[in-house]
Design a protein around this motif. Structure first.
Motif, PDB file in Angstrom:
ATOM      1  N   ALA A  87      25.104  63.968 131.602  1.00 35.59           N
ATOM      2  CA  ALA A  87      25.622  62.640 131.923  1.00 35.59           C
ATOM      3  C   ALA A  87      26.111  62.647 133.372  1.00 35.59           C
ATOM      4  O   ALA A  87      25.676  63.456 134.188  1.00 35.59           O
ATOM      5  CB  ALA A  87      26.723  62.258 130.944  1.00 35.59           C
ATOM      6  N   PHE A  88      27.050  61.748 133.701  1.00 37.27           N
ATOM      7  CA  PHE A  88      27.436  61.528 135.098  1.00 37.27           C
ATOM      8  C   PHE A  88      27.913  62.802 135.780  1.00 37.27           C
ATOM      9  O   PHE A  88      27.535  63.090 136.920  1.00 37.27           O
ATOM     10  CB  PHE A  88      28.526  60.455 135.153  1.00 37.27           C
ATOM     11  CG  PHE A  88      28.997  60.163 136.552  1.00 37.27           C
ATOM     12  CD1 PHE A  88      28.261  59.355 137.401  1.00 37.27           C
ATOM     13  CD2 PHE A  88      30.177  60.719 137.037  1.00 37.27           C
ATOM     14  CE1 PHE A  88      28.681  59.091 138.691  1.00 37.27           C
ATOM     15  CE2 PHE A  88      30.608  60.465 138.320  1.00 37.27           C
ATOM     16  CZ  PHE A  88      29.860  59.642 139.162  1.00 37.27           C
ATOM     17  N   ASP A 110      26.001  56.842 129.822  1.00 35.56           N
ATOM     18  CA  ASP A 110      24.651  57.259 130.176  1.00 35.56           C
ATOM     19  C   ASP A 110      23.765  57.183 128.929  1.00 35.56           C
ATOM     20  O   ASP A 110      24.000  57.895 127.954  1.00 35.56           O
ATOM     21  CB  ASP A 110      24.690  58.690 130.718  1.00 35.56           C
ATOM     22  CG  ASP A 110      23.361  59.129 131.307  1.00 35.56           C
ATOM     23  OD1 ASP A 110      22.324  58.945 130.638  1.00 35.56           O
ATOM     24  OD2 ASP A 110      23.361  59.658 132.428  1.00 35.56           O
TER      25      ASP A 110
END
Length: 253
Positions: free
Chosen positions: A76-77, A143
Protein backbone atom coordinates in the motif's frame (compact mmCIF):
# COMPACT_ATOMS: atom_id res chain seq x y z
CA UNK A 1 34.02 -12.93 -0.89
CA UNK A 2 32.43 -9.81 0.56
CA UNK A 3 30.15 -10.14 3.60
CA UNK A 4 26.48 -10.84 3.13
CA UNK A 5 24.39 -7.67 2.86
CA UNK A 6 22.92 -6.36 6.08
CA UNK A 7 19.18 -6.71 6.58
CA UNK A 8 17.39 -3.49 7.50
CA UNK A 9 13.83 -4.13 8.66
CA UNK A 10 11.72 -0.99 8.18
CA UNK A 11 8.64 -0.80 10.39
CA UNK A 12 5.96 1.87 10.36
CA UNK A 13 6.40 3.07 13.93
CA UNK A 14 3.84 4.08 16.54
CA UNK A 15 3.36 6.27 19.58
CA UNK A 16 2.43 3.05 21.38
CA UNK A 17 5.60 1.59 22.95
CA UNK A 18 4.27 -1.93 22.45
CA UNK A 19 4.79 -1.49 18.72
CA UNK A 20 8.56 -0.97 18.83
CA UNK A 21 8.98 -3.65 21.49
CA UNK A 22 7.23 -6.17 19.26
CA UNK A 23 9.27 -5.21 16.19
CA UNK A 24 12.51 -5.58 18.13
CA UNK A 25 11.40 -8.98 19.44
CA UNK A 26 10.74 -10.10 15.87
CA UNK A 27 14.12 -8.93 14.57
CA UNK A 28 15.87 -10.61 17.51
CA UNK A 29 14.20 -13.87 16.53
CA UNK A 30 15.44 -13.41 12.95
CA UNK A 31 19.01 -12.88 14.23
CA UNK A 32 18.75 -16.08 16.24
CA UNK A 33 17.66 -17.99 13.15
CA UNK A 34 20.54 -16.63 11.04
CA UNK A 35 23.66 -16.22 13.22
CA UNK A 36 26.18 -13.95 11.54
CA UNK A 37 23.64 -11.94 9.57
CA UNK A 38 23.51 -8.32 10.61
CA UNK A 39 19.87 -7.41 11.22
CA UNK A 40 18.94 -3.84 12.11
CA UNK A 41 15.62 -2.04 12.61
CA UNK A 42 14.38 1.36 11.45
CA UNK A 43 11.06 3.18 11.62
CA UNK A 44 9.23 5.46 9.19
CA UNK A 45 7.87 7.66 11.98
CA UNK A 46 7.37 8.08 15.73
CA UNK A 47 10.20 5.72 16.77
CA UNK A 48 13.96 5.78 16.32
CA UNK A 49 16.19 5.15 14.56
CA UNK A 50 14.74 6.61 11.41
CA UNK A 51 15.61 5.01 8.09
CA UNK A 52 18.21 7.69 7.46
CA UNK A 53 19.78 7.23 10.90
CA UNK A 54 19.95 3.46 10.54
CA UNK A 55 21.45 3.66 7.05
CA UNK A 56 24.08 6.14 8.24
CA UNK A 57 24.98 3.89 11.16
CA UNK A 58 25.40 0.90 8.86
CA UNK A 59 27.49 2.94 6.43
CA UNK A 60 29.80 4.31 9.13
CA UNK A 61 30.40 0.76 10.35
CA UNK A 62 31.61 -0.26 6.90
CA UNK A 63 28.47 -1.81 5.42
CA UNK A 64 28.13 -1.16 1.69
CA UNK A 65 25.31 -3.57 0.79
CA UNK A 66 21.87 -3.47 2.41
CA UNK A 67 18.65 -5.35 1.83
CA UNK A 68 15.81 -3.12 3.02
CA UNK A 69 12.70 -5.05 4.00
CA UNK A 70 9.42 -3.17 4.55
CA UNK A 71 7.74 -4.73 7.60
CA UNK A 72 4.37 -4.43 5.90
CA UNK A 73 1.71 -6.98 5.03
CA UNK A 74 0.53 -5.40 1.76
CA UNK A 75 1.92 -3.12 -0.94
CA UNK A 76 0.00 0.00 0.00
CA UNK A 77 1.05 3.66 0.36
CA UNK A 78 3.95 3.13 2.77
CA UNK A 79 5.51 0.43 0.58
CA UNK A 80 4.96 2.33 -2.66
CA UNK A 81 5.90 5.82 -1.48
CA UNK A 82 7.34 6.30 2.01
CA UNK A 83 9.90 3.49 2.02
CA UNK A 84 11.34 4.22 -1.46
CA UNK A 85 11.59 7.93 -0.65
CA UNK A 86 13.45 7.32 2.61
CA UNK A 87 15.84 4.88 0.96
CA UNK A 88 16.48 7.17 -2.01
CA UNK A 89 17.42 10.01 0.34
CA UNK A 90 19.94 7.80 2.12
CA UNK A 91 21.43 6.39 -1.08
CA UNK A 92 21.92 9.91 -2.47
CA UNK A 93 24.10 11.02 0.43
CA UNK A 94 26.02 7.78 1.10
CA UNK A 95 28.34 7.14 -1.87
CA UNK A 96 28.99 3.53 -2.77
CA UNK A 97 26.05 2.17 -0.81
CA UNK A 98 24.03 -0.49 -2.64
CA UNK A 99 20.42 -0.94 -1.51
CA UNK A 100 18.06 -3.67 -2.64
CA UNK A 101 14.42 -3.56 -1.55
CA UNK A 102 12.78 -6.84 -0.56
CA UNK A 103 9.12 -7.59 -1.12
CA UNK A 104 6.57 -6.85 1.57
CA UNK A 105 5.64 -9.82 3.73
CA UNK A 106 2.23 -10.64 2.37
CA UNK A 107 0.68 -12.67 1.05
CA UNK A 108 2.47 -15.81 2.20
CA UNK A 109 1.51 -19.25 3.53
CA UNK A 110 3.76 -18.48 6.50
CA UNK A 111 1.47 -15.62 7.47
CA UNK A 112 -1.53 -17.92 7.37
CA UNK A 113 0.36 -20.37 9.57
CA UNK A 114 1.07 -17.54 12.01
CA UNK A 115 -2.61 -16.56 12.03
CA UNK A 116 -3.54 -20.13 12.86
CA UNK A 117 -0.90 -20.22 15.60
CA UNK A 118 -2.49 -17.16 17.22
CA UNK A 119 -6.00 -18.60 16.95
CA UNK A 120 -4.83 -21.83 18.58
CA UNK A 121 -3.17 -19.84 21.37
CA UNK A 122 -6.49 -18.03 21.89
CA UNK A 123 -8.25 -21.35 22.47
CA UNK A 124 -9.43 -22.73 19.12
CA UNK A 125 -8.81 -26.46 18.72
CA UNK A 126 -8.32 -28.19 15.35
CA UNK A 127 -11.72 -29.82 15.74
CA UNK A 128 -13.33 -26.36 15.92
CA UNK A 129 -12.31 -25.38 12.40
CA UNK A 130 -15.35 -26.50 10.40
CA UNK A 131 -17.82 -24.91 12.77
CA UNK A 132 -15.97 -21.60 13.14
CA UNK A 133 -16.29 -18.47 11.05
CA UNK A 134 -13.19 -16.25 11.06
CA UNK A 135 -12.95 -12.50 10.58
CA UNK A 136 -9.61 -11.64 9.00
CA UNK A 137 -9.19 -8.14 10.43
CA UNK A 138 -6.54 -5.88 8.92
CA UNK A 139 -5.62 -2.27 9.61
CA UNK A 140 -7.20 -1.11 6.35
CA UNK A 141 -6.06 0.96 3.39
CA UNK A 142 -7.37 3.25 0.68
CA UNK A 143 -5.26 1.34 -1.86
CA UNK A 144 -7.49 -0.99 -3.93
CA UNK A 145 -4.58 -3.38 -4.51
CA UNK A 146 -4.09 -3.83 -0.76
CA UNK A 147 -7.81 -4.38 -0.17
CA UNK A 148 -7.91 -6.98 -2.96
CA UNK A 149 -4.97 -8.83 -1.41
CA UNK A 150 -6.76 -9.11 1.95
CA UNK A 151 -9.91 -10.38 0.24
CA UNK A 152 -7.84 -12.94 -1.68
CA UNK A 153 -6.18 -14.21 1.48
CA UNK A 154 -9.61 -14.65 3.08
CA UNK A 155 -10.87 -16.65 0.08
CA UNK A 156 -7.85 -18.94 0.05
CA UNK A 157 -7.85 -19.45 3.81
CA UNK A 158 -11.52 -20.46 3.72
CA UNK A 159 -10.55 -23.42 1.52
CA UNK A 160 -8.51 -24.95 4.36
CA UNK A 161 -11.67 -25.98 6.17
CA UNK A 162 -12.99 -23.02 8.14
CA UNK A 163 -16.74 -22.48 8.11
CA UNK A 164 -16.19 -19.04 6.61
CA UNK A 165 -13.44 -16.42 6.42
CA UNK A 166 -14.36 -12.80 5.82
CA UNK A 167 -12.15 -9.71 5.55
CA UNK A 168 -12.69 -6.67 7.77
CA UNK A 169 -10.82 -3.42 8.33
CA UNK A 170 -10.06 -1.13 11.25
CA UNK A 171 -9.95 1.98 9.03
CA UNK A 172 -10.23 3.30 5.48
CA UNK A 173 -12.38 0.44 4.15
CA UNK A 174 -15.46 -1.57 5.06
CA UNK A 175 -16.71 -3.68 6.71
CA UNK A 176 -15.50 -2.94 10.22
CA UNK A 177 -14.62 -5.86 12.47
CA UNK A 178 -17.79 -5.63 14.55
CA UNK A 179 -19.99 -5.55 11.44
CA UNK A 180 -18.30 -8.64 10.00
CA UNK A 181 -18.76 -10.51 13.30
CA UNK A 182 -22.46 -9.60 13.43
CA UNK A 183 -22.98 -10.55 9.79
CA UNK A 184 -21.47 -13.99 10.33
CA UNK A 185 -23.56 -14.47 13.45
CA UNK A 186 -26.60 -13.53 11.40
CA UNK A 187 -25.71 -16.23 8.89
CA UNK A 188 -26.03 -18.80 11.65
CA UNK A 189 -22.45 -19.36 12.80
CA UNK A 190 -22.45 -20.19 16.50
CA UNK A 191 -18.70 -19.60 16.85
CA UNK A 192 -17.01 -16.51 15.40
CA UNK A 193 -13.30 -15.82 15.81
CA UNK A 194 -11.35 -12.68 14.97
CA UNK A 195 -7.81 -13.01 13.65
CA UNK A 196 -5.97 -9.67 13.48
CA UNK A 197 -3.86 -9.48 10.33
CA UNK A 198 -1.48 -6.98 11.89
CA UNK A 199 2.07 -7.36 13.12
CA UNK A 200 2.31 -5.24 16.26
CA UNK A 201 0.00 -3.70 18.87
CA UNK A 202 -1.18 -0.12 18.50
CA UNK A 203 -4.22 2.07 17.94
CA UNK A 204 -5.71 0.14 15.01
CA UNK A 205 -5.17 -3.33 16.49
CA UNK A 206 -6.82 -2.04 19.67
CA UNK A 207 -9.75 -0.90 17.52
CA UNK A 208 -10.00 -4.39 16.02
CA UNK A 209 -10.09 -5.97 19.48
CA UNK A 210 -12.66 -3.46 20.75
CA UNK A 211 -14.91 -4.09 17.76
CA UNK A 212 -14.63 -7.84 18.23
CA UNK A 213 -15.56 -7.54 21.89
CA UNK A 214 -18.45 -5.16 21.20
CA UNK A 215 -19.94 -7.60 18.68
CA UNK A 216 -19.54 -10.59 20.98
CA UNK A 217 -16.85 -12.54 19.12
CA UNK A 218 -16.16 -15.87 20.82
CA UNK A 219 -12.41 -15.84 20.20
CA UNK A 220 -10.06 -12.91 19.59
CA UNK A 221 -6.52 -13.84 18.65
CA UNK A 222 -3.46 -11.77 19.39
CA UNK A 223 -1.47 -9.84 16.80
CA UNK A 224 1.06 -11.75 14.71
CA UNK A 225 3.92 -10.31 16.74
CA UNK A 226 7.16 -12.25 16.88
CA UNK A 227 5.65 -15.53 15.69
CA UNK A 228 8.43 -17.81 14.42
CA UNK A 229 6.72 -17.98 11.02
CA UNK A 230 7.20 -14.21 10.65
CA UNK A 231 10.89 -14.43 11.53
CA UNK A 232 11.33 -17.14 8.91
CA UNK A 233 9.45 -15.01 6.40
CA UNK A 234 11.82 -12.07 6.99
CA UNK A 235 14.71 -14.31 6.04
CA UNK A 236 12.88 -15.71 3.00
CA UNK A 237 12.29 -12.17 1.72
CA UNK A 238 15.91 -11.26 2.46
CA UNK A 239 17.24 -14.29 0.59
CA UNK A 240 15.07 -13.51 -2.43
CA UNK A 241 16.38 -9.93 -2.61
CA UNK A 242 20.04 -10.41 -1.67
CA UNK A 243 22.61 -10.97 -4.43
CA UNK A 244 23.78 -14.55 -4.72
CA UNK A 245 27.18 -15.36 -3.20
CA UNK A 246 28.60 -15.85 -6.72
CA UNK A 247 27.56 -12.31 -7.62
CA UNK A 248 29.25 -10.94 -4.50
CA UNK A 249 32.44 -12.84 -5.42
CA UNK A 250 32.37 -11.27 -8.88
CA UNK A 251 32.02 -7.79 -7.46
CA UNK A 252 35.10 -8.22 -5.27
CA UNK A 253 37.27 -10.13 -7.76
Amino acid sequence: MSPAPALLVIAHGSRDPRHAATVHALTRRARELRPGLRVETAFLEFDTPSVGQAMSSLYLSGVREVVALPLLLTRAFHAKSDVPAALAESAARLPGLSVRVADVLGPSPLLVSALERRLAAAGLAPADRAGTAVVLASAGSTDPEAIAVIAGIAREWRRTGWGAVRPAFASAALPRTQDAVRALRGEGFARVAVAPYVIAPGRLPDRIAAGAEAAGADVVAGVLGDAPELARLLLHRYDAAAPAPSARRALTA
